[in-house]
Design a protein around this motif. Structure first.
Motif: not given
Length: 221
Positions: A95-121
């Protein structure tokens, strides 16, 4: 870039791809909020009414890009999880390893995260029922892909894999709003470093937040 009038389905698809590729390039330079239909039209070499023949609004363009980026991310995430998680390890270590991989992977994709943030609003507004329904149907497919990936490495999650997948995307989107503060706020952080607690580093923060969420979603011993 300039175009002749599209007369065939192949030519229309070329226009669509050009619009999406241009919008993608813009997101590499600016946040979602700064992408305008006027600038997109100028860069792609089509009049604004012509762009609207292919996408009914700016938001429709960005929703399609979100689905594209999400598909690409999940394809890469499969390999990242396989390399970063010991399939033979105990549940809490996996579980700790999965969370670490996800955290790094998402942090390396700021555009994807920005789109996630803008999705609902933002992105799900100013679009027709047909467009938003299509987006949601494709999103459900992506969600199924992500939950399947998680269950491969953490079968103990069970039905909570769906909850955690959604929570990971929501957390990444919320964090994106804080990751690029305006100039005035950056100056305030520099003048009073204590205030910088409100400006978390995306990678470490995501890893910590996702670890806490994931451990809470797992069954108790």
């Amino acid at each position: 870039m300039t175009f002749q009038r599209a007369r065939t389905e192949e030519q229309r698809e070329i226009r669509r791809r050009a619009i999406l590729d241009t919008a993608s390039a813009m997101l590499g330079e600016m946040p979602v909020a700064a992408v305008t239909l006027n600038e997109l039209s100028r860069r792609v070499g089509l009049a604004k009414p012509n762009v609207l023949r292919y996408f009914e609004s700016r938001e429709a363009v960005l929703l399609e890009l979100l689905n594209r980026f999400l598909e690409e991310w999940l394809a890469e995430l499969s390999g990242e999880l396989a390399a970063g998680v010991d399939a033979q390890g105990p549940m809490d270590e996996r579980a700790t390893a999965v969370a670490a991989v996800l955290g790094r992977s998402l942090a390396e994709r700021p555009v994807l995260c920005d789109l996630f943030g803008a999705q609902g609003s933002v992105l799900e507004h100013n679009v027709s029922v047909e467009v938003v329904a299509h987006y949601k149907r494709v999103s459900l497919e992506r969600l199924t892909t992500m939950t399947t990936l998680l269950r491969e490495h953490l079968p103990e999650l069970g039905d909570n894999a769906t909850f955690f997948s959604l929570q990971a995307m929501l957390t990444a989107g919320i964090l994106a709003a804080y990751s690029t503060p305006p100039a005035s706020l950056r100056a305030a952080y520099e003048a009073e470093p204590e205030l910088a607690r409100f400006h978390p580093e995306p990678g470490p923060y995501l890893e910590q937040a996702l670890t806490a969420t994931l451990l809470g979603a797992l069954p108790r011993p």
